[in-house]
Motif scaffolding. Sequence first.
Motif, short mmCIF file in Angstrom:
data_model
loop_
_atom_site.label_atom_id
_atom_site.label_comp_id
_atom_site.label_asym_id
_atom_site.label_seq_id
_atom_site.Cartn_x
_atom_site.Cartn_y
_atom_site.Cartn_z
N SER A 5 -12.43 -17.30 -24.20
CA SER A 5 -11.38 -17.22 -24.85
C SER A 5 -11.21 -18.45 -25.85
CB SER A 5 -10.43 -17.76 -23.88
OG SER A 5 -9.16 -18.39 -24.28
N LEU A 6 -12.24 -19.59 -25.53
CA LEU A 6 -12.15 -20.59 -26.70
C LEU A 6 -13.15 -20.10 -27.82
CD1 LEU A 6 -13.37 -23.85 -24.44
CD2 LEU A 6 -11.18 -23.39 -25.80
N ARG A 7 -13.98 -19.28 -27.58
CA ARG A 7 -14.97 -18.79 -28.63
C ARG A 7 -13.79 -17.77 -29.58
NH1 ARG A 7 -19.79 -14.65 -27.49
NH2 ARG A 7 -18.02 -13.30 -27.07
N ASN A 8 -13.21 -17.02 -29.05
CA ASN A 8 -12.08 -16.40 -29.88
C ASN A 8 -11.35 -17.46 -30.68
OD1 ASN A 8 -12.79 -13.88 -29.09
ND2 ASN A 8 -11.30 -13.77 -27.49
N LEU A 65 -15.49 -20.08 -15.71
CA LEU A 65 -16.07 -20.56 -16.81
C LEU A 65 -16.36 -19.75 -18.03
CD1 LEU A 65 -17.43 -23.19 -18.25
CD2 LEU A 65 -19.38 -22.50 -17.33
N GLN A 66 -16.86 -18.58 -17.68
CA GLN A 66 -17.00 -17.56 -18.71
C GLN A 66 -15.82 -17.04 -19.38
OE1 GLN A 66 -19.39 -14.19 -17.24
NE2 GLN A 66 -20.20 -13.88 -19.31
N THR A 104 -11.58 -17.47 -34.67
CA THR A 104 -10.68 -17.21 -35.42
C THR A 104 -10.37 -18.44 -36.40
OG1 THR A 104 -9.67 -15.84 -33.73
CG2 THR A 104 -8.16 -16.56 -35.27
N GLY A 105 -10.17 -19.32 -35.83
CA GLY A 105 -10.09 -20.65 -36.59
C GLY A 105 -10.81 -21.08 -37.66
N LEU A 106 -12.03 -20.72 -37.51
CA LEU A 106 -13.03 -21.01 -38.50
C LEU A 106 -13.09 -20.01 -39.71
CD1 LEU A 106 -16.47 -21.62 -36.62
CD2 LEU A 106 -15.19 -23.22 -38.13
N LYS A 107 -12.76 -18.65 -39.32
CA LYS A 107 -12.47 -17.60 -40.13
C LYS A 107 -11.14 -17.76 -41.14
CE LYS A 107 -13.46 -13.66 -38.35
NZ LYS A 107 -12.97 -12.36 -37.46
#
Lengths: 106, 306
Positions: free
Chosen positions: A91-94, A85-86, A98-101
Amino acid sequence: MANKGNFDIGRFSDPSLFVLASLADGEKHGYAMMADIETMSGVRLGPGTLYGAIARLERRGMIEVVPTEDRRKPYRLTAAGASALQEQLLSLRNVVQTGLKRLATA
Amino acid sequence: MKEKNARRLVRLYPRAWRERYGAEFAALLEERRMSVLDVADVALGAADAWLRPQVTDGRMLVLERMRGSVLAVLWGWALFVVAGIGFQKMTEYEDFVQAAHRDFWVGAAFHTVVVGAVVALAAILLGGVPIVFAALRNALSEGRKDVPLLFCVPPLSLAAFVGYVLLLTRVVYPTVGPHAVHSSLNVALFLSVVGAFLLAAVVSIAAVSRAVSRTAIGERLFRFALYPATLVALAMGVVLAALVVWGIALKVQSPALFGGDGGILATHTAYTWLAIVVEMAISACVVAVALIKGFAAARTMPRASS
């Protein structure tokens, strides 16, 4: 590819992630998981989808049943499940960051 | 959702899955207000569980194979019995009785067929009765009514068949008056009796198969049943061989009878005999293949963990 190998749980990969995330704060039985997932993500998992995910996760040793006499069996994360899960959330956080940036600079 | 509907939905899943998750899944379905989408979701989940098994309990899979083999033997034997009844019907005429008295090989082959059929029936009972008792005992201890009801189907089917025959002999025949043996009315009524018998047999075997499939029965009984089933296969082989000898001996000793119209419904004797031989050969093959698969499954049964 290592991540994919660890998290290759078939068609129900999103439900599996929801189940793992739901169990991250303690053991829950199926009905409690469904309610928690709906509150957490707004996704209403069907019973068939939920138990498809539970069966796959248990088979892969990511969750385990808590012994009880009750018909409603609670499940909890195993160490392997917590680690997977971690890994997946990082991975999702990256991806999210990145997407938001990129959206902000577009 | 009501308990009954929940149980119905759980039954969509494979047995191994139900053994592991059935009770808790049913509890979840009973607790939840189910929409049509939820029901569809359960159906898709069940399809997924069948296509990509999520529970791989080795013992359960092997047990299912052994049960499938034992039930296939039952179906093969039923097909064999139908062919045997055809042979009995054909040979009940005086010409065949006299041929059996006159010629040693025809008589010996005929009596071998009878003895083989009795041995096969005894072996079926030897292997089947303990399974039926175990299924009934388990079902009653769980308070289930479906299994005892399914086991009521064979006696009810038999009663319905006997009732139909009595209706024909006591009511229909006296009403329509005497007819030639092979008149169209007689043939139609005879075919209706054959149809009623086949229907009763199929429904009975299907009900027993369903009852056995729906009950948790230990591997020991299925493993034991494979041995009487071997006897069934041997008896069927002997009967088949005797039937072939009977036909050849009849052709040699009574060519007129073999080439005449002594078959069922005045058909050619040789063709009727050949049809019975083919049907018995098919049923013997079904039983032989089922046995091979059953013993192969029994050999791969993992040891109990306890």
